[in-house]
Design a protein around this motif. Structure first.
Motif, PDB file in Angstrom:
ATOM      1  N   TRP A  20      18.293  17.055 -13.181  1.00 53.97           N
ATOM      2  CA  TRP A  20      19.150  16.412 -12.184  1.00 53.97           C
ATOM      3  C   TRP A  20      18.379  15.528 -11.224  1.00 53.97           C
ATOM      4  N   TRP A  21      17.147  15.932 -10.877  1.00 51.34           N
ATOM      5  CA  TRP A  21      16.425  15.141  -9.886  1.00 51.34           C
ATOM      6  C   TRP A  21      15.895  13.833 -10.473  1.00 51.34           C
ATOM      7  N   ILE A  22      15.646  13.787 -11.781  1.00 51.11           N
ATOM      8  CA  ILE A  22      15.263  12.505 -12.399  1.00 51.11           C
ATOM      9  C   ILE A  22      16.462  11.571 -12.450  1.00 51.11           C
ATOM     10  N   VAL A  23      17.637  12.112 -12.764  1.00 53.26           N
ATOM     11  CA  VAL A  23      18.855  11.298 -12.732  1.00 53.26           C
ATOM     12  C   VAL A  23      19.089  10.739 -11.340  1.00 53.26           C
ATOM     13  N   LEU A  24      18.875  11.584 -10.316  1.00 55.62           N
ATOM     14  CA  LEU A  24      19.054  11.126  -8.932  1.00 55.62           C
ATOM     15  C   LEU A  24      18.060  10.026  -8.589  1.00 55.62           C
ATOM     16  N   ILE A  25      16.813  10.175  -9.041  1.00 55.24           N
ATOM     17  CA  ILE A  25      15.798   9.142  -8.774  1.00 55.24           C
ATOM     18  C   ILE A  25      16.202   7.820  -9.411  1.00 55.24           C
ATOM     19  N   LYS A  26      16.685   7.855 -10.638  1.00 57.40           N
ATOM     20  CA  LYS A  26      17.051   6.614 -11.318  1.00 57.40           C
ATOM     21  C   LYS A  26      18.281   5.968 -10.688  1.00 57.40           C
ATOM     22  N   VAL A  27      19.247   6.779 -10.253  1.00 54.11           N
ATOM     23  CA  VAL A  27      20.440   6.221  -9.594  1.00 54.11           C
ATOM     24  C   VAL A  27      20.055   5.572  -8.276  1.00 54.11           C
ATOM     25  N   VAL A  28      19.240   6.257  -7.472  1.00 57.48           N
ATOM     26  CA  VAL A  28      18.811   5.693  -6.193  1.00 57.48           C
ATOM     27  C   VAL A  28      17.969   4.441  -6.415  1.00 57.48           C
ATOM     28  N   ALA A  29      17.115   4.461  -7.436  1.00 60.40           N
ATOM     29  CA  ALA A  29      16.285   3.289  -7.722  1.00 60.40           C
ATOM     30  C   ALA A  29      17.138   2.088  -8.105  1.00 60.40           C
ATOM     31  N   ALA A  30      18.193   2.309  -8.890  1.00 59.84           N
ATOM     32  CA  ALA A  30      19.084   1.205  -9.255  1.00 59.84           C
ATOM     33  C   ALA A  30      19.794   0.645  -8.030  1.00 59.84           C
ATOM     34  N   PHE A  31      20.241   1.534  -7.119  1.00 55.49           N
ATOM     35  CA  PHE A  31      20.914   1.072  -5.905  1.00 55.49           C
ATOM     36  C   PHE A  31      19.943   0.316  -5.000  1.00 55.49           C
ATOM     37  N   VAL A  32      18.731   0.844  -4.841  1.00 56.63           N
ATOM     38  CA  VAL A  32      17.727   0.157  -4.011  1.00 56.63           C
ATOM     39  C   VAL A  32      17.383  -1.197  -4.610  1.00 56.63           C
ATOM     40  N   PHE A  33      17.299  -1.255  -5.936  1.00 63.27           N
ATOM     41  CA  PHE A  33      17.049  -2.537  -6.591  1.00 63.27           C
ATOM     42  C   PHE A  33      18.150  -3.538  -6.273  1.00 63.27           C
ATOM     43  N   ALA A  34      19.419  -3.095  -6.274  1.00 63.26           N
ATOM     44  CA  ALA A  34      20.529  -4.002  -5.969  1.00 63.26           C
ATOM     45  C   ALA A  34      20.445  -4.507  -4.534  1.00 63.26           C
ATOM     46  N   VAL A  35      20.125  -3.622  -3.579  1.00 66.20           N
ATOM     47  CA  VAL A  35      20.051  -4.035  -2.176  1.00 66.20           C
ATOM     48  C   VAL A  35      18.868  -4.971  -1.950  1.00 66.20           C
ATOM     49  N   LEU A  36      17.688  -4.610  -2.478  1.00 66.67           N
ATOM     50  CA  LEU A  36      16.519  -5.474  -2.316  1.00 66.67           C
ATOM     51  C   LEU A  36      16.716  -6.814  -3.012  1.00 66.67           C
ATOM     52  N   ALA A  37      17.397  -6.796  -4.170  1.00 66.01           N
ATOM     53  CA  ALA A  37      17.661  -8.056  -4.864  1.00 66.01           C
ATOM     54  C   ALA A  37      18.540  -8.968  -4.022  1.00 66.01           C
ATOM     55  N   THR A  38      19.462  -8.388  -3.258  1.00 62.72           N
ATOM     56  CA  THR A  38      20.298  -9.203  -2.380  1.00 62.72           C
ATOM     57  C   THR A  38      19.476  -9.802  -1.251  1.00 62.72           C
ATOM     58  N   LEU A  39      18.682  -8.949  -0.574  1.00 58.31           N
ATOM     59  CA  LEU A  39      17.872  -9.446   0.538  1.00 58.31           C
ATOM     60  C   LEU A  39      16.900 -10.538   0.091  1.00 58.31           C
ATOM     61  N   LEU A  40      16.175 -10.258  -1.000  1.00 55.90           N
ATOM     62  CA  LEU A  40      15.216 -11.241  -1.487  1.00 55.90           C
ATOM     63  C   LEU A  40      15.906 -12.419  -2.157  1.00 55.90           C
ATOM     64  N   GLY A  41      17.106 -12.183  -2.747  1.00 55.98           N
ATOM     65  CA  GLY A  41      17.819 -13.280  -3.395  1.00 55.98           C
ATOM     66  C   GLY A  41      18.290 -14.322  -2.415  1.00 55.98           C
ATOM     67  N   VAL A  42      18.785 -13.891  -1.252  1.00 51.50           N
ATOM     68  CA  VAL A  42      19.206 -14.852  -0.223  1.00 51.50           C
ATOM     69  C   VAL A  42      18.002 -15.650   0.266  1.00 51.50           C
ATOM     70  N   TRP A  43      16.894 -14.949   0.525  1.00 50.24           N
ATOM     71  CA  TRP A  43      15.683 -15.652   0.961  1.00 50.24           C
ATOM     72  C   TRP A  43      15.196 -16.611  -0.119  1.00 50.24           C
ATOM     73  N   PHE A  44      15.195 -16.151  -1.365  1.00 52.13           N
ATOM     74  CA  PHE A  44      14.730 -16.983  -2.479  1.00 52.13           C
ATOM     75  C   PHE A  44      15.595 -18.233  -2.619  1.00 52.13           C
ATOM     76  N   GLU A  45      16.910 -18.053  -2.506  1.00 50.82           N
ATOM     77  CA  GLU A  45      17.790 -19.203  -2.654  1.00 50.82           C
ATOM     78  C   GLU A  45      17.587 -20.212  -1.530  1.00 50.82           C
ATOM     79  N   ARG A  46      17.460 -19.730  -0.301  1.00 52.28           N
ATOM     80  CA  ARG A  46      17.272 -20.647   0.827  1.00 52.28           C
ATOM     81  C   ARG A  46      15.934 -21.375   0.731  1.00 52.28           C
ATOM     82  N   ARG A  47      14.908 -20.694   0.277  1.00 50.19           N
ATOM     83  CA  ARG A  47      13.596 -21.341   0.146  1.00 50.19           C
ATOM     84  C   ARG A  47      13.592 -22.374  -0.979  1.00 50.19           C
TER      85      ARG A  47
END
Length: 448
Positions: A20-47
């Motif tokens: 269960w804890w590996i599943v939790l790690i992968k789910v959280v990692a996917a969510f963190v990837f989505a949030v970081l991709a948004t933050l960096l994606g906006v910066w990347f697009e503006r640059r």
């Protein structure tokens, strides 16, 4: 160790066995990837857009302006949350969350890498996989438009409603072309599992150059070039990105379906847009660009597709496709709505149907290898499609004016009155004018 990694490429049997804890790690990692991709994606697009316009872009907050998007998000969170008087409060509140949840859900079936060791446990670098994983992606992308439509309807305003209706029409039009493009992948790979599609693209295609055979990845972007082109165009239309950002056209609809939103709800709509862009880029990499497998010539290295290295190749491919999204925004003007609908229904869908029929004929034809047949027919068809899409259309000749038509008529054909002829007023008009005149005006003046 390398051979062990290579021998344990993910299959459907490898999923559902994690603690269960590996599943939790992968789910959280996917969510963190989505949030970081948004933050960096906006910066990347503006640059990137700033670089194309020869201006600096965000460069003050943090190194290279990396914290500018975080500062904008905090500023947006502390803004006043305005609720329109005529809004449906429940639907108005939940509409942005529907779009975000649908965009993040699709990441669950995207393979980020092969089997890896996490704290001593072997597990695929993917949250989950099923036999119809690609249909899960299609379902999630289809559900995302519900948030936009409901948000536009629940705002109780005209412009958001028009933006929501436009988005629903786009989804219906381009979902068909998107699904037909994936049909070609199913036919070639023989599976709908995302990990299976990545494994199917591992077969090397050999090209002869300078008398030597050179192996190259059997990516479907090359073998199924027409499907790849149509899929990516449909992806841009599905995510409401420029030049297909008609649901939020500021020149026509203020901000479209987001006009009445503010504060965190507005930020959630922005988050869903960028997460959808990154998610569909990841799906495109999975279906057509070999997934997490290294490109040639890096694939010549034996350890390129083992361990955690494939995660690097996967992220590099996703960033490349995100750059294409940004490139399109900074290059192409927004299409008219009738042009956009015509492209989907009269160009992409018919070409896709013809290509699928041709692909079925290629698969049953005997005599040459499958990859040779696909390359020999798919690449020319794809190039013809690209030329047809981007070939400059002939500008229609302007309609001649009335004066030009009069001058073009042969002399003496029939009499024409002068162009500045003034039509005399009718008797009713003359009586109305006379009644409005003062009574002390003489009869002579009235006659005049």
């Amino acid at each position: 160790m390398t051979s062990l990694y290579l021998a344990q490429d993910p299959t459907l049997a490898d999923f559902g066995r994690d603690v269960w804890w590996i599943v939790l790690i992968k789910v959280v990692a996917a969510f963190v990837f989505a949030v970081l991709a948004t933050l960096l994606g906006v910066w990347f697009e503006r640059r990137v857009v700033a670089r194309m316009a020869q201006r600096p872009g965000p460069n003050q907050i943090g190194p290279l302006g990396l914290l500018q998007t975080l500062a904008d998000g905090l500023k947006m969170a502390f803004k006043e949350d305005i609720l329109p008087t005529k809004a449906d409060k429940v639907v108005y509140f939940f509409a942005p969350t529907i779009s975000v949840i649908a965009a993040v859900t699709a990441l669950a079936v995207v393979p980020f890498g092969p089997m890896v060791s996490i704290f001593g446990h072997w597990t695929p670098l993917q949250v989950t996989d099923v036999q119809v994983a690609v249909l899960v992606v299609l379902a999630a992308s289809s559900m995302g438009v519900y948030g936009i439509v409901l948000g536009g309807w629940a705002s109780g305003s005209t412009y958001p409603l028009l933006g929501g209706l436009r988005s629903s029409a786009q989804m219906i039009s381009y979902e068909v072309a998107l699904g037909l493009s994936i049909v070609a992948v199913f036919m070639t790979a023989g599976t709908m599992s995302t990990s299976g599609i990545v494994a199917a693209q591992a077969d090397a295609t050999r090209f002869t150059m300078f008398g030597q055979e050179i192996p190259a990845p059997g990516w479907y972007a090359l073998l199924l070039l027409p499907s790849f082109i149509i899929f990516f165009i449909s992806t841009v239309g599905e995510t409401n990105r420029a030049p297909f950002d008609l649901p939020e056209a500021e020149s026509e609809l203020v901000s479209g379906f987001m006009t009445e939103y503010s504060s965190l709800k507005f930020a959630l709509f922005m988050l869903s847009e960028y997460v959808a862009m990154v998610t569909m880029s990841a799906v495109t990499v999975t279906l057509f660009l070999g997934g997490w497998r290294a490109p040639w010539p890096i694939s010549v290295w034996d350890g390129a597709n083992s361990g955690w290295w494939p995660l690097l190749w996967f992220l590099a491919k996703v960033i490349l496709l995100v750059f294409v999204f940004v490139w399109l925004r900074g290059t192409l003007p927004r299409m008219r709505y009738d042009q956009f609908m015509r492209l989907g229904w009269k160009v992409l869908i018919p070409v896709n149907l013809v290509w699928i029929v041709a692909l079925g004929g290629i698969r049953v034809t005997s005599g040459w290898e499958r990859t040779d047949r696909l390359i020999a027919i798919g690449v020319p068809v794809g190039l013809v499609l690209l030329v047809a899409l981007f070939w400059p259309s002939r500008k229609a000749e302007p309609k001649p004016s009335l004066q030009d038509e009069v001058r073009a008529r042969p002399e003496g054909s029939f009499p024409l009155p002068p162009m500045d002829l003034q039509v005399p007023p009718s008797p009713r008009t003359r009586r109305a004018v006379a009644e409005r005149q003062p009574a002390n005006i003489g009869a002579d003046e009235k006659e005049v």
